[in-house]
Design a protein around this motif. Structure first.
Motif, short mmCIF file in Angstrom:
data_model
loop_
_atom_site.label_atom_id
_atom_site.label_comp_id
_atom_site.label_asym_id
_atom_site.label_seq_id
_atom_site.Cartn_x
_atom_site.Cartn_y
_atom_site.Cartn_z
N LYS A 1 11.79 6.66 14.22
CA LYS A 1 12.54 7.72 14.88
C LYS A 1 12.46 7.55 16.39
O LYS A 1 13.48 7.62 17.10
N ASP A 2 11.26 7.29 16.91
CA ASP A 2 11.10 7.06 18.36
C ASP A 2 11.83 5.80 18.80
O ASP A 2 12.47 5.77 19.85
N PHE A 3 11.71 4.75 18.00
CA PHE A 3 12.35 3.47 18.29
C PHE A 3 13.86 3.65 18.41
O PHE A 3 14.50 3.14 19.35
N ASN A 4 14.45 4.40 17.48
CA ASN A 4 15.89 4.63 17.50
C ASN A 4 16.31 5.53 18.65
O ASN A 4 17.38 5.35 19.24
N THR A 5 15.47 6.52 18.98
CA THR A 5 15.76 7.39 20.12
C THR A 5 15.83 6.58 21.41
O THR A 5 16.65 6.85 22.29
N LEU A 6 14.98 5.56 21.51
CA LEU A 6 14.99 4.69 22.68
C LEU A 6 16.19 3.74 22.69
O LEU A 6 16.46 3.08 23.70
N GLY A 7 16.89 3.65 21.57
CA GLY A 7 18.09 2.80 21.52
C GLY A 7 17.78 1.32 21.45
O GLY A 7 18.62 0.49 21.83
N LEU A 8 16.60 0.95 20.95
CA LEU A 8 16.24 -0.46 20.86
C LEU A 8 16.91 -1.10 19.65
O LEU A 8 17.19 -0.44 18.65
N LYS A 9 17.16 -2.39 19.76
CA LYS A 9 17.87 -3.11 18.70
C LYS A 9 16.97 -3.37 17.51
O LYS A 9 15.81 -3.76 17.67
N LYS A 10 17.50 -3.15 16.34
CA LYS A 10 16.73 -3.32 15.11
C LYS A 10 16.30 -4.77 14.93
O LYS A 10 17.04 -5.69 15.26
N HIS A 11 15.07 -4.96 14.43
CA HIS A 11 14.58 -6.31 14.16
C HIS A 11 15.14 -6.83 12.85
O HIS A 11 15.56 -6.06 11.98
N GLU A 12 15.10 -8.14 12.70
CA GLU A 12 15.58 -8.73 11.44
C GLU A 12 14.63 -8.42 10.28
O GLU A 12 15.06 -8.26 9.15
N HIS A 13 13.33 -8.33 10.58
CA HIS A 13 12.34 -8.06 9.53
C HIS A 13 11.27 -7.14 10.06
O HIS A 13 10.77 -7.33 11.18
N ASN A 14 10.90 -6.14 9.25
CA ASN A 14 9.75 -5.27 9.54
C ASN A 14 8.82 -5.25 8.34
O ASN A 14 8.74 -4.27 7.59
N PRO A 15 8.08 -6.34 8.12
CA PRO A 15 7.25 -6.43 6.92
C PRO A 15 6.04 -5.50 6.97
O PRO A 15 5.48 -5.23 8.05
N ARG A 16 5.65 -5.01 5.81
CA ARG A 16 4.42 -4.24 5.65
C ARG A 16 3.36 -5.15 5.04
O ARG A 16 3.65 -5.92 4.12
N VAL A 17 2.14 -5.05 5.51
CA VAL A 17 1.05 -5.89 5.00
C VAL A 17 0.92 -5.73 3.48
O VAL A 17 0.74 -6.72 2.75
N SER A 18 1.04 -4.50 3.00
CA SER A 18 0.82 -4.23 1.58
C SER A 18 1.82 -4.95 0.68
O SER A 18 1.57 -5.12 -0.52
N ASP A 19 2.95 -5.39 1.24
CA ASP A 19 3.95 -6.12 0.46
C ASP A 19 3.68 -7.62 0.42
O ASP A 19 4.41 -8.36 -0.24
N TYR A 20 2.63 -8.07 1.13
CA TYR A 20 2.38 -9.52 1.25
C TYR A 20 0.98 -9.91 0.77
O TYR A 20 0.48 -10.95 1.16
N ILE A 21 0.40 -9.11 -0.09
CA ILE A 21 -0.94 -9.42 -0.61
C ILE A 21 -0.96 -10.75 -1.37
O ILE A 21 -1.87 -11.57 -1.16
N PRO A 22 0.00 -11.04 -2.27
CA PRO A 22 -0.02 -12.34 -2.97
C PRO A 22 0.02 -13.53 -2.00
O PRO A 22 -0.69 -14.52 -2.19
N GLN A 23 0.83 -13.42 -0.95
CA GLN A 23 0.92 -14.51 0.03
C GLN A 23 -0.38 -14.64 0.83
O GLN A 23 -0.80 -15.75 1.17
N ILE A 24 -1.02 -13.51 1.11
CA ILE A 24 -2.30 -13.54 1.82
C ILE A 24 -3.35 -14.25 0.97
O ILE A 24 -4.11 -15.09 1.47
N ILE A 25 -3.38 -13.92 -0.31
CA ILE A 25 -4.35 -14.54 -1.22
C ILE A 25 -4.13 -16.05 -1.29
O ILE A 25 -5.08 -16.84 -1.24
N GLU A 26 -2.87 -16.48 -1.39
CA GLU A 26 -2.58 -17.91 -1.45
C GLU A 26 -3.01 -18.62 -0.18
O GLU A 26 -3.52 -19.74 -0.22
N MET A 27 -2.83 -17.96 0.94
CA MET A 27 -3.22 -18.58 2.21
C MET A 27 -4.75 -18.72 2.29
O MET A 27 -5.26 -19.75 2.76
N ILE A 28 -5.45 -17.71 1.86
CA ILE A 28 -6.92 -17.79 1.85
C ILE A 28 -7.40 -18.92 0.94
O ILE A 28 -8.32 -19.68 1.29
#
Length: 487
Positions: free
Chosen positions: A99-126
């Motif tokens: 909400k704050d980001f949009n109020t500032l009128g900043l351009k949307k990023h291509e990706h806004n990943p959440r850590v919780s969505d990348y647990i399998p990839q984290i495990i593979e990297m470890i």
């Protein structure tokens, strides 16, 4: 002039050449979402919005990744205090941030990943880090061995024998080296956890960004950004684990924005001088925050004081006054616009200076100064008080608006309705200077009555009184009053 960027890794400016011509992979460490974000968190967001836009302006396709850290001790502690799940808490504050980001009128990023969505990839990297001999397991905890990585300290310029063990946290006696950092930690009661080859648990902080970068952008990227406070240990550890896993250079350029201060003190919650972006925008205006940040180079510490706020409001008032004049002129002149080649050439000369400034490590401070030169040049045309404006005035106004809009979109500035913005800036000045608005209106009314009765001496006395209060009067077509801004 080629684009040069100050690289924290080499501590010097270097010519920027993307890994793939015409494409830029950009990652910026985003917020830990457990509360409303303070304005310091937005310096990176505002700065890198300009950086991305400038790179795109120069015909690069930019893939911008800005993550949300939704797995963290702060989130867990706050969620437990409030009796809600970590997901519920983090999603709430992601929405508030956006909400704050949009109020500032900043351009949307291509990706806004959440850590919780990348647990399998984290495990593979470890698993790959362990396989490559750069980690070890003790009691369900997985650690990275910094002694296994020859270039550890290259980014922060820290040497292992000069570091103080336990400087940021208690030393874990289980570690082989006090500076080894955790990749995976065992589950504890009332904490989110996931299954892994080392038992139920959750990732350490540093591995999260490395995994998201690799998953979305690949093993090597062009630019990795963040606040200077993340340089060590977070970014140092990211390099160690990513390059130990992938056996490739992680990021070609490291770009760090500096702190902001209130007066002489760094803004931090421990000092009790934190102001959230939401509160700032409610008390002042998002336009003021963006101008504040971009009027200083991103690598310089900056202080936010009342004087600095007043200077910013003054600058924005002059810019929006020029834009309001341009709009008024375009609307008043019915004939076809005529270009003034001399004025166009001056704007083009400022274009060249702005290009040079932004190509020199994204020097937004110089860019803002040249935008201001464009405003001064427009005002110097001298047709503001002319009763009848002509086709040349209209042509200059149209050219000026187009020119300002180009840089306005790039900076997320100067795109609001001018008269609305001027009114809002006036209200902020009235509040900051503790001006009695009712008294001003009463004096203005009396002065107008004296003028109607041709009592010029009494009218002039009231004008002087208003001027002492910091009030500027307009007696022409723009009849009214405004709070005087500093020249």
């Amino acid at each position: 002039m080629a684009q040069v960027i100050y690289n924290s890794l080499t501590a010097k400016k270097e010519k920027f050449v993307p890994l793939k011509e015409g494409e830029v992979k950009l990652y910026l460490c985003g917020p830990t979402v457990y509360d409303f974000l303070h304005i310091g968190n937005f310096r990176g967001a505002i700065t890198f919005n300009l950086i991305r836009n400038w790179l795109e302006f120069n015909n690069n396709k930019v893939t911008f990744v800005y993550n949300y850290t939704d797995v963290d001790d702060k989130i867990i502690n706050r969620a437990n205090e409030q009796g809600v799940s970590t997901k519920e808490l983090s999603e709430k504050y992601i929405k508030e941030f956006e909400k704050d980001f949009n109020t500032l009128g900043l351009k949307k990023h291509e990706h806004n990943p959440r850590v919780s969505d990348y647990i399998p990839q984290i495990i593979e990297m470890i698993k790959d880090i362990l396989k490559n001999g750069h980690g070890y397991i003790i009691g369900g905890e997985v650690y990275f061995s910094i002694e296994s990585f020859e270039n550890y300290g290259a980014l922060s310029k820290k040497k292992l024998d000069e570091l103080e063990a336990g400087q940021r946290a208690e030393v874990d006696v289980k570690k082989k080296n006090p500076f080894d950092f955790v990749l995976w930690k065992p589950a504890k009661p009332n904490e989110p956890s996931w299954d892994s080859p080392w038992g139920k648990g959750r990732p350490g902080w540093h591995i999260e960004c490395s995994a998201m970068v690799k998953s979305i952008l690949g093993e090597s990227i062009d630019i990795h950004g963040g606040g200077v406070d993340l340089l060590f240990p977070h970014h140092e550890n990211e390099i160690a684990q990513s390059e130990s896993c992938n056996c490739k250079k992680y990021a070609n350029f490291w770009v760090h924005n500096e702190f902001i201060n209130f007066g002489a003190e760094k803004m931090s919650k421990s000092l009790g001088n934190v102001i959230t972006c939401r509160n700032f925008m409610e008390k002042y205006n998002g336009e003021i925050l963006k101008y504040l940040f971009l009027s200083a180079h991103y690598r310089t510490q900056m202080s936010i004081t009342d004087d600095k706020l007043l200077q910013t409001i003054s600058a924005l008032s002059r810019i929006y006054s020029a834009l309001a004049l341009a709009d008024q002129t375009i609307n008043e002149v019915n004939e076809e616009a005529v270009l003034d080649n001399g004025f166009i050439k001056k704007l083009e000369s400022f274009d060249n200076k702005i290009k040079k400034a932004l190509n020199d490590d994204f020097n937004s401070a110089e860019m803002i100064s040249f935008i201001f030169e464009g405003v001064r040049t427009f005002n110097a045309l001298g047709f503001k008080n002319k009763k009848k404006k002509n086709a040349v005035h209209k042509g200059c106004s149209e050219a000026f608006k187009t020119w300002m809009n180009k840089y306005g979109k790039m900076c997320a500035l100067f795109v609001d309705d001018p008269n609305t913005m001027l009114s809002e800036l006036d209200q902020i000045l009235i509040q900051m200077r503790d001006i009695d608005k009712n008294k001003v209106e009463e004096l203005v009314k009396k002065r107008n009555e004296h003028r109607e009765n041709k009592a010029w001496e009494q009218a002039d006395i009231i004008r002087a009184e208003l001027e002492d209060m910091g009030i500027e009067l307009f007696d022409g077509n723009d009849k009214g009053w405004r709070v005087k801004v500093n020249e």
